[in-house]
Design a protein around this motif. Structure first.
Motif, mmCIF file in Angstrom:
data_model
loop_
_atom_site.group_PDB
_atom_site.id
_atom_site.type_symbol
_atom_site.label_atom_id
_atom_site.label_comp_id
_atom_site.label_asym_id
_atom_site.label_seq_id
_atom_site.Cartn_x
_atom_site.Cartn_y
_atom_site.Cartn_z
ATOM 1 N N ALA A 166 62.348 20.456 16.965
ATOM 2 C CA ALA A 166 61.944 21.795 16.532
ATOM 3 C C ALA A 166 61.324 21.710 15.146
ATOM 4 O O ALA A 166 61.916 21.148 14.228
ATOM 5 C CB ALA A 166 63.149 22.737 16.518
ATOM 6 N N ILE A 167 60.133 22.268 14.994
ATOM 7 C CA ILE A 167 59.401 22.205 13.724
ATOM 8 C C ILE A 167 59.061 23.613 13.258
ATOM 9 O O ILE A 167 58.665 24.465 14.058
ATOM 10 C CB ILE A 167 58.102 21.385 13.884
ATOM 11 N N ASP A 168 59.234 23.857 11.966
ATOM 12 C CA ASP A 168 58.797 25.136 11.397
ATOM 13 C C ASP A 168 58.431 24.938 9.936
ATOM 14 O O ASP A 168 59.078 24.168 9.224
ATOM 15 C CB ASP A 168 59.881 26.207 11.513
ATOM 16 N N ILE A 169 57.394 25.634 9.500
ATOM 17 C CA ILE A 169 56.949 25.528 8.112
ATOM 18 C C ILE A 169 57.920 26.253 7.171
ATOM 19 O O ILE A 169 57.984 25.960 5.980
ATOM 20 C CB ILE A 169 55.517 26.089 7.963
ATOM 21 N N SER A 170 58.701 27.186 7.730
ATOM 22 C CA SER A 170 59.676 27.944 6.946
ATOM 23 C C SER A 170 61.050 27.271 7.006
ATOM 24 O O SER A 170 61.671 27.199 8.073
ATOM 25 C CB SER A 170 59.781 29.383 7.467
ATOM 26 N N LYS A 171 61.527 26.805 5.869
ATOM 27 C CA LYS A 171 62.855 26.189 5.827
ATOM 28 C C LYS A 171 63.944 27.214 6.096
ATOM 29 O O LYS A 171 65.003 26.886 6.647
ATOM 30 C CB LYS A 171 63.069 25.512 4.473
ATOM 31 N N GLU A 172 63.700 28.473 5.711
ATOM 32 C CA GLU A 172 64.680 29.529 5.970
ATOM 33 C C GLU A 172 64.806 29.788 7.468
ATOM 34 O O GLU A 172 65.909 30.004 7.978
ATOM 35 C CB GLU A 172 64.281 30.817 5.232
ATOM 36 N N ALA A 173 63.667 29.789 8.162
ATOM 37 C CA ALA A 173 63.699 29.977 9.612
ATOM 38 C C ALA A 173 64.413 28.807 10.281
ATOM 39 O O ALA A 173 65.187 28.987 11.229
ATOM 40 C CB ALA A 173 62.279 30.113 10.157
ATOM 41 N N LEU A 174 64.160 27.604 9.770
ATOM 42 C CA LEU A 174 64.771 26.407 10.346
ATOM 43 C C LEU A 174 66.300 26.448 10.220
ATOM 44 O O LEU A 174 67.013 25.966 11.105
ATOM 45 C CB LEU A 174 64.211 25.156 9.656
ATOM 46 N N LYS A 175 66.803 27.032 9.143
ATOM 47 C CA LYS A 175 68.258 27.183 8.972
ATOM 48 C C LYS A 175 68.845 28.061 10.079
ATOM 49 O O LYS A 175 69.905 27.771 10.624
ATOM 50 C CB LYS A 175 68.568 27.805 7.609
ATOM 51 N N ILE A 176 68.124 29.138 10.392
ATOM 52 C CA ILE A 176 68.579 30.031 11.457
ATOM 53 C C ILE A 176 68.518 29.315 12.806
ATOM 54 O O ILE A 176 69.424 29.457 13.642
ATOM 55 C CB ILE A 176 67.721 31.317 11.499
ATOM 56 N N ALA A 177 67.457 28.549 13.025
ATOM 57 C CA ALA A 177 67.317 27.805 14.282
ATOM 58 C C ALA A 177 68.486 26.827 14.469
ATOM 59 O O ALA A 177 69.027 26.694 15.574
ATOM 60 C CB ALA A 177 65.991 27.051 14.300
ATOM 61 N N LYS A 178 68.874 26.153 13.385
ATOM 62 C CA LYS A 178 70.011 25.220 13.457
ATOM 63 C C LYS A 178 71.304 25.952 13.781
ATOM 64 O O LYS A 178 72.131 25.476 14.572
ATOM 65 C CB LYS A 178 70.154 24.471 12.130
ATOM 66 N N LYS A 179 71.500 27.120 13.170
ATOM 67 C CA LYS A 179 72.707 27.907 13.442
ATOM 68 C C LYS A 179 72.768 28.305 14.913
ATOM 69 O O LYS A 179 73.824 28.230 15.556
ATOM 70 C CB LYS A 179 72.724 29.164 12.574
ATOM 71 N N ASN A 180 71.629 28.733 15.452
ATOM 72 C CA ASN A 180 71.599 29.138 16.859
ATOM 73 C C ASN A 180 71.861 27.968 17.787
ATOM 74 O O ASN A 180 72.572 28.103 18.790
ATOM 75 C CB ASN A 180 70.256 29.799 17.178
ATOM 76 N N ALA A 181 71.299 26.822 17.461
ATOM 77 C CA ALA A 181 71.546 25.627 18.277
ATOM 78 C C ALA A 181 73.019 25.227 18.227
ATOM 79 O O ALA A 181 73.597 24.796 19.230
ATOM 80 C CB ALA A 181 70.667 24.475 17.795
ATOM 81 N N THR A 182 73.628 25.394 17.055
ATOM 82 C CA THR A 182 75.054 25.079 16.909
ATOM 83 C C THR A 182 75.907 26.015 17.745
ATOM 84 O O THR A 182 76.856 25.582 18.418
ATOM 85 C CB THR A 182 75.472 25.183 15.422
ATOM 86 N N ILE A 183 75.577 27.302 17.720
ATOM 87 C CA ILE A 183 76.323 28.288 18.507
ATOM 88 C C ILE A 183 76.314 27.916 19.987
ATOM 89 O O ILE A 183 77.334 28.042 20.680
ATOM 90 C CB ILE A 183 75.722 29.701 18.310
ATOM 91 N N HIS A 184 75.178 27.416 20.454
ATOM 92 C CA HIS A 184 75.041 27.095 21.879
ATOM 93 C C HIS A 184 75.249 25.603 22.173
ATOM 94 O O HIS A 184 74.904 25.119 23.258
ATOM 95 C CB HIS A 184 73.689 27.593 22.385
#
Length: 318
Positions: A166-184
């Motif tokens: 997963a790639i994103d230019i926004s580090k803040e968005a990437l933090k949310i993506a990691k949290k969601n992946a962790t939840i699931h």
């Protein structure tokens, strides 16, 4: 409806307070806010389900609960997305955290997930497949795909080794993506990389694996200036413009991505590349020209969403 009152006694002194119920708030804000949104926000504020709100309209609220709910409802009336107020959005049957740094997942984007899953599962001969989500945002696409495919592996219906990125230019968005992946419970399966388009992958990882299948998924900014300016207030005012608007009639980001693929991946004859792009319906002809200019021999297929509008573009390269 007349207001209900209650007498309470504190230190032998009597005080009259107004009783507010769920039914009172439903009546007060009807016409100002969509009924479904109203019920969802009431349920969220109370920590209950929407069914609870419907079944117990006479439920009395504390003054604190009433104040919190009223503030949320006023924010919704001003145009703030309901997903930002609840900080959650369902996508592909899963619950995702969202905030101001990510787009609110749209139902039509589920088509990308469905098409990629169908593509992988239908190619049972695949031994290794790399699935790369460009502009991952909340991570809803890659997390949904990884969740489904890894569960299929447990059920012995998929043999391929899947690598997720997963790639994103926004580090803040990437933090949310990691949290969601962790939840699931797929965070250990997905590699999260900050950067623009394919750049971090090209700079840090080898892509010359023989007979490897690469699937690139992109839900990049694709709104033209005209369409962005005509978007609803809850989109323009509260969602990141950088995740929505793209110059060149909404196709600059996709053109740059396709050029990166041509210059860094397509030259490897042993790599088999498929791209799945979400587009705006009116872009079908324009993006076809962009693709054929960069990849004259590419196979291109478009698919419509449930509203009958062109939504997904699949490109087969090599």
């Amino acid at each position: 409806m007349p207001q209900q009152h209650k007498l309470i006694k504190i230190f032998n002194l009597e005080f009259e307070i107004i009783i507010v119920t769920i039914k009172d708030l439903l009546k007060k804000y009807q016409g100002e806010i969509d009924r479904l949104d109203l019920e969802v926000l009431l349920a969220h504020s109370l920590g209950k389900t929407r069914e609870f709100v419907l079944i117990y309209p006479e439920k009395e609220l504390t003054s604190y609960q009433s104040s919190v709910i009223s503030k949320l409802l006023k924010r919704r009336i001003s145009g703030e997305p309901i997903a930002h107020l609840t900080k959650h959005k369902e996508f592909y049957g899963l619950d995702f955290i969202v905030n101001k740094h990510t787009l609110v997942p749209r139902p039509e984007t589920e088509m990308l997930v469905e098409n990629v899953l169908s593509h992988v599962i239908s190619h049972q001969s695949l031994k290794k497949v790399s699935i790369i989500d460009i502009g991952t945002g909340s991570g809803c696409i890659i997390t949904s795909i990884a969740n489904t495919l890894e569960n299929n592996k447990k059920q012995s219906t998929l043999d391929a080794k899947c690598i997720y990125c997963a790639i994103d230019i926004s580090k803040e968005a990437l933090k949310i993506a990691k949290k969601n992946a962790t939840i699931h419970k797929v965070d250990k399966k997905i590699k999260f990389l900050p950067g623009n388009l394919l750049t971090p992958l090209i700079e840090n990882y080898k892509l010359e694996n023989k007979d490897s299948k690469i699937i690139i998924i992109a839900n990049l900014p694709y709104l033209s200036k005209e369409i962005y300016e005509s978007a609803p207030i809850d989109v323009k005012k509260y969602e990141p413009k950088s995740a929505l608007y793209s110059p060149e009639q909404g196709l600059q980001h996709y053109r740059k991505l396709l050029l990166q693929i041509r210059e860094n991946l397509a030259s490897h004859s042993t790599l088999h590349i498929s791209c799945f792009l979400e587009i705006s319906p009116e872009q079908k002809q324009q993006i076809t020209k962009v693709i054929t200019t960069i990849f004259p021999l590419a196979q291109i297929e478009f698919k419509k969403d449930l509203a009958g509008k062109w939504r997904v573009c699949r490109i087969e390269i090599n």
